[in-house]
Write an enzyme that holds these catalytic residues in place. Structure first.
Site, short mmCIF file in Angstrom:
data_model
loop_
_atom_site.label_atom_id
_atom_site.label_comp_id
_atom_site.label_asym_id
_atom_site.label_seq_id
_atom_site.Cartn_x
_atom_site.Cartn_y
_atom_site.Cartn_z
N ARG A 146 10.11 4.69 6.00
CA ARG A 146 9.05 3.75 6.40
C ARG A 146 9.72 2.67 7.24
O ARG A 146 10.51 1.86 6.73
CB ARG A 146 8.38 3.15 5.16
CG ARG A 146 7.19 2.23 5.46
CD ARG A 146 6.57 1.76 4.15
NE ARG A 146 5.51 0.80 4.34
CZ ARG A 146 4.22 1.10 4.47
NH1 ARG A 146 3.84 2.36 4.43
NH2 ARG A 146 3.31 0.15 4.62
N HIS A 192 0.98 6.97 11.16
CA HIS A 192 1.00 6.94 9.70
C HIS A 192 0.37 8.24 9.18
O HIS A 192 -0.71 8.24 8.59
CB HIS A 192 0.22 5.73 9.20
CG HIS A 192 0.46 5.39 7.76
ND1 HIS A 192 1.34 6.09 6.96
CD2 HIS A 192 -0.07 4.40 6.97
CE1 HIS A 192 1.34 5.55 5.75
NE2 HIS A 192 0.50 4.54 5.73
N GLN A 230 -0.91 8.84 5.39
CA GLN A 230 -2.20 8.23 5.06
C GLN A 230 -3.34 9.13 5.48
O GLN A 230 -4.34 9.26 4.76
CB GLN A 230 -2.32 6.86 5.73
CG GLN A 230 -3.63 6.14 5.42
CD GLN A 230 -3.75 5.76 3.95
OE1 GLN A 230 -2.89 5.08 3.41
NE2 GLN A 230 -4.83 6.19 3.30
N ASP A 238 -8.91 -1.00 9.64
CA ASP A 238 -7.62 -1.48 9.16
C ASP A 238 -7.58 -2.98 9.43
O ASP A 238 -8.45 -3.52 10.13
CB ASP A 238 -6.49 -0.76 9.92
CG ASP A 238 -5.11 -0.99 9.32
OD1 ASP A 238 -5.02 -1.60 8.22
OD2 ASP A 238 -4.11 -0.57 9.94
N CYS A 263 -7.13 2.00 4.67
CA CYS A 263 -5.80 2.37 4.19
C CYS A 263 -5.20 1.33 3.25
O CYS A 263 -4.24 1.63 2.54
CB CYS A 263 -4.86 2.63 5.37
SG CYS A 263 -4.64 1.22 6.48
N ARG A 303 -3.05 9.45 -2.11
CA ARG A 303 -1.72 9.44 -1.49
C ARG A 303 -0.75 10.24 -2.36
O ARG A 303 0.10 10.99 -1.86
CB ARG A 303 -1.22 8.00 -1.31
CG ARG A 303 -1.93 7.19 -0.23
CD ARG A 303 -1.55 7.64 1.16
NE ARG A 303 -0.12 7.56 1.41
CZ ARG A 303 0.55 6.43 1.75
NH1 ARG A 303 -0.11 5.29 1.89
NH2 ARG A 303 1.84 6.45 1.99
#
Length: 306
Positions: free
Chosen positions: A105, A132, A135, A220, A260, A288
């Site tokens: 990450r 990402h 996700q 987001d 997310c 997830r």
């Protein structure tokens, strides 16, 4: 089996991605029925390199490896020679001799690609400034669980053309649905990513028009990690793009809302939106774990039946 990496959704075929979604649902159902009794990775290790902070990413990957009978090793820049200037490729070669897979990450997607190029074990993108994909596995899994096949459906992205938006664009290509992107001028997604999915993606400016008869709406935060100094300007530029219950009323009756997380209530969403039954963000967050279990299993073992 040749080493496979998961840096974007485009690293797997549409068929492989559909398999992952169904496998994740199967793993989730098995966990609910039997508990964590499926342990294919005893004595195997996932290295987790974090240059950006995380809640869902760390907990989901670490729990996945624990429930699979393996071990997850948390590494920050303070804990590794990367923080002292060791070349990315050298770190990749060293860890390849010691662990079974690596999750990263970080900020630079190019840095992630350089790491993967030197790694002989699978590398998973757990977020970069450009993408990402983990996700999106959880997002499509959630959508599929609740509404069946997403093929031919319509999703709406409202907000910045950021890493999440880029991954939604790739998802539209790979899972064969339509994506409407509603963003202010100057905040469009990257042109090359957009151009590659031109038949799947439409750019709109009016959120009311964008959500009309949509199957799914998602957004987001307006200022992502590293953009905190732009907060005030972004709040002004994104005025009118807040997703609310009234906005969802313009979509289909069975519309779903995803985020997310973390969410800024009163900013990109209304203060009460996450309490609306159309918002399925907690299921999305929990998925997830299951989607990443399916991904790790696939990268290390290939397809598993049952």
């Amino acid at each position: 089996m040749a080493t496979r990496h998961f840096l974007t959704l485009l690293d797997l075929s549409p068929d492989e991605l559909r398999y992952l979604v169904q496998r994740a649902i199967s793993i989730k159902n098995g966990l609910k029925t039997h508990g964590p009794t499926y342990t294919p990775f005893a004595n195997r290790t996932l290295a987790m390199i974090f240059e950006k902070s995380s809640t869902r990413t760390r907990v989901s990957f670490e729990t996945a490896m624990a429930q699979f009978g393996g071990h997850a090793l948390f590494l920050s820049p303070r804990d590794t020679q990367l923080g002292r200037g060791e070349p990315i490729g050298d770190t990749a070669r060293v860890l390849s001799e010691m662990v079974d897979a690596v999750m990263i990450r970080t900020f630079s997607h190019e840095g992630l690609e350089a790491y993967a190029a030197a790694s002989t074990v699978p590398v998973i993108n757990a977020l970069t400034d450009d993408y990402h994909p983990c996700q999106l596995l959880a997002d499509v899994m959630t959508w599929t669980e609740l509404r069946g096949s997403v093929k031919g459906r319509t999703a709406v992205w409202i907000g910045d053309g950021n890493n999440m938006c880029h991954s939604w664009i790739n998802a539209a290509r790979q899972f064969d649905f339509q994506l409407r992107i509603c963003c202010p001028e100057g905040y469009e997604p990257r042109q090359d990513i957009l151009a590659a999915a031109s038949d799947r993606v439409t750019i709109l400016r009016d959120p009311q028009q964008a959500v009309a008869e949509a199957d799914l709406v998602t957004t987001d935060v307006w200022a992502s990690m590293g953009q905190e100094e732009e907060q005030a300007r972004r709040e002004a530029d994104f005025a009118g793009l807040q997703v609310s219950e009234a906005m969802l009323d313009r979509a289909k009756e069975d519309v779903l809302f995803l985020h997310c997380l973390p969410a800024h209530r009163g900013e990109e969403i209304s203060t009460t939106l996450l309490d609306d039954p159309r918002a399925v963000v907690w299921q999305e967050a929990g998925n997830r774990l299951h989607a990443q279990k399916a991904l790790i299993e696939f990268l290390l073992l290939g397809r598993v039946e049952g």
